[in-house]
Scaffold this motif. Structure first.
Motif, PDB file in Angstrom:
ATOM      1  N   SER A   1      -5.465  -1.690  -2.492  1.00 57.90           N
ATOM      2  CA  SER A   1      -6.406  -1.717  -1.373  1.00 57.90           C
ATOM      3  C   SER A   1      -6.863  -3.159  -1.132  1.00 57.90           C
TER       4      SER A   1
ATOM      5  N   ASN B   1      -4.187   1.004  -6.028  1.00 61.01           N
ATOM      6  CA  ASN B   1      -3.467   1.395  -4.820  1.00 61.01           C
ATOM      7  C   ASN B   1      -3.351   0.267  -3.801  1.00 61.01           C
TER       8      ASN B   1
ATOM      9  N   THR C   1     -12.098  -0.266  -8.211  1.00 55.76           N
ATOM     10  CA  THR C   1     -12.855   0.880  -7.690  1.00 55.76           C
ATOM     11  C   THR C   1     -12.803   2.085  -8.621  1.00 55.76           C
ATOM     12  N   GLY C   2     -11.791   2.155  -9.467  1.00 54.01           N
ATOM     13  CA  GLY C   2     -11.651   3.338 -10.314  1.00 54.01           C
ATOM     14  C   GLY C   2     -11.061   4.485  -9.513  1.00 54.01           C
TER      15      GLY C   2
ATOM     16  N   GLN D   1       0.824  -1.217   0.000  1.00 50.13           N
ATOM     17  CA  GLN D   1       0.000   0.000   0.000  1.00 50.13           C
ATOM     18  C   GLN D   1       0.854   1.262   0.000  1.00 50.13           C
TER      19      GLN D   1
ATOM     20  N   ARG E   1     -10.427  10.157  -5.964  1.00 44.50           N
ATOM     21  CA  ARG E   1      -9.058  10.058  -5.444  1.00 44.50           C
ATOM     22  C   ARG E   1      -8.404  11.432  -5.437  1.00 44.50           C
TER      23      ARG E   1
END
Ligand SMILES: *[C@@H]1O[C@H](CO)[C@@H](O)[C@H](O)[C@H]1NC(C)=O
Ligand SMILES: *[C@@H]1O[C@H](CO)[C@@H](O)[C@H](O)[C@H]1NC(C)=O
Ligand SMILES: *[C@@H]1O[C@H](CO)[C@@H](O)[C@H](O)[C@H]1NC(C)=O
Ligand SMILES: *[C@@H]1O[C@H](CO)[C@@H](O)[C@H](O)[C@H]1NC(C)=O
Length: 356
Positions: A92, A90, A294-295, A81, A299
């Protein structure tokens, strides 16, 4: 897919379970574990886990290694991460046992990085436990002392980190050699995962450092004693991130040897340190619920950065929203006789940008 409210600690537990079970699972079949009563795992016992014979054996004989396995998983996940904080993907994690979701089985560069960093984390954690004297089956490396180069004023001494045991354990624990699949394509994924796990273990070896201490009259450093240590895990993470950037796509049908996909470079052998992948990654720009992507909408991005966190790249050209955020801090602090510090409260307004 959103990450659930599970804490990181719960995720390590789930990951631990995943490590144990995965040799038995073909694509996603460990989903049957998708209940969230994590407390169940706290009291887990080797005998009650659906393990292969080999793993049950390893688990029963070495329960004292479980804290290191957990620590290794924690290292791997947090470093992943950190390294990918500014990227579209990222790293996640999610609250089900697949932990990383789609990326765990997609056969992409991201899968490659996950396997490498998790295998490296395990080597790192076990090696540290060995050097700390926590293990009966390993300690630090005492084979070096007495050698070195006395003529050049230094010799090996002290306690060098010994990665041999951690490397062995990481192989035994993660590589699922006993697996026998009939599903086409899965053999390729298995080979890919094993190659990348090994690349992760190599990364710990490649980033090892030499530390020295000076001896001699009033610190003159006439004689030095040196020993080998494993690098901080952040260093291993950065090393693997570079390997990720230059990872190599390979063909998904191979008999004995893995081959590069790019025809012009077929003759170049693939080294142990390289990360390999089978499939191209999605661009991670838009949400895809089916894949659990998630796209990047929402962000935070950096308007002036030319790197992956820059608004243009991170937002995939969709543009960004600007919010003004108020920032309050102590400032103009003065020491007042005697004895305290008096500060003013300063307010600044900063722009924050988020992807559309
Ligand atoms: C990754 O990005 C998503 C938004 O796309 C965010 O919700 C999540 O908290 C981020 N994860 C990490 C580990 O930074
Ligand atoms: C070694 O064991 C002690 C006591 O069980 C523990 O506190 C410590 O974190 C362990 N160190 C490592 C590196 O595993
Ligand atoms: C693996 O599969 C092959 C054929 O698919 C079979 O002949 C062999 O016995 C299997 N090995 C194990 C260990 O199950
Ligand atoms: C944005 O990027 C610039 C250039 O890379 C950097 O100097 C600055 O610190 C970054 N700002 C934030 C808030 O990260």
């Amino acid at each position: 897919m959103e990450s659930t409210g599970l804490g990181l600690n719960a995720i390590y537990h789930l990951f631990l379970i995943w490590l144990f079970i995965c040799p038995l699972c073909s694509n996603g079949s460990w989903m049957w574990l998708g209940f969230t009563s994590v407390g169940v795992f706290e009291k887990m016992e080797c005998a009650h886990l659906p393990l292969t014979h080999k793993q049950k054996d390893l688990c029963t004989r070495k329960p004292h290694l479980l804290p290191s396995v957990k620590e290794g998983a924690r290292l791997g996940i947090t470093e992943c991460q950190t390294q990918f904080k500014q990227e579209r993907w990222n790293c996640s994690t999610r609250g089900d046992p697949s932990v990383f979701g789609y990326e765990l089985t997609s056969g992409t560069k991201e899968t490659a990085f996950i396997y490498a960093i998790m295998a490296a984390g395990l080597v790192h954690a076990v090696t540290r436990a060995c050097s700390a004297g926590n293990m009966t089956e390993c300690s630090c490396d005492t084979s070096l002392p007495g050698t070195g180069s006395p003529a050049e004023g230094w010799q090996w001494g002290g306690c060098s980190d010994d990665i041999a045991y951690g490397t062995w354990f990481s192989r035994r624990f993660i590589d699922n050699s006993a697996k026998n699949t009939s599903i086409r394509g899965e053999d390729a994924l298995l080979t890919m995962n094993q190659h990348n796990s090994e690349a992760g273990r190599q990364a710990v070896a490649k980033t090892m450092l030499t530390d020295c201490r000076c001896h001699g009259v009033s610190g003159s450093c006439a004689v030095k004693t040196c020993w080998r240590t494993i690098a901080a895990f952040e260093r291993v993470g950065a090393y693997l991130k570079e390997r990720y950037e230059t990872s190599v796509q390979v063909v998904d049908r191979f008999k004995r040897k893995v081959r590069r996909k790019e025809k012009d470079h077929r003759h170049m052998p693939i080294t142990k340190e390289e990360l390999i992948f089978l499939n191209k990654s999605p661009n991670y720009c838009l949400e895809d619920r089916r894949l659990g992507v998630t796209g990047t909408r929402g962000r935070r991005c950096n308007r002036t950065s030319a790197g992956p966190d820059g608004c243009n790249l991170l937002c995939c050209g969709r543009g960004y929203n600007t919010h003004v955020v108020r920032h309050v801090e102590r400032c103009e602090c003065k020491f007042v006789w005697c004895c305290y510090v008096r500060c003013r409260r300063c307010e600044t307004m900063n722009d924050m940008h988020t992807c559309k």
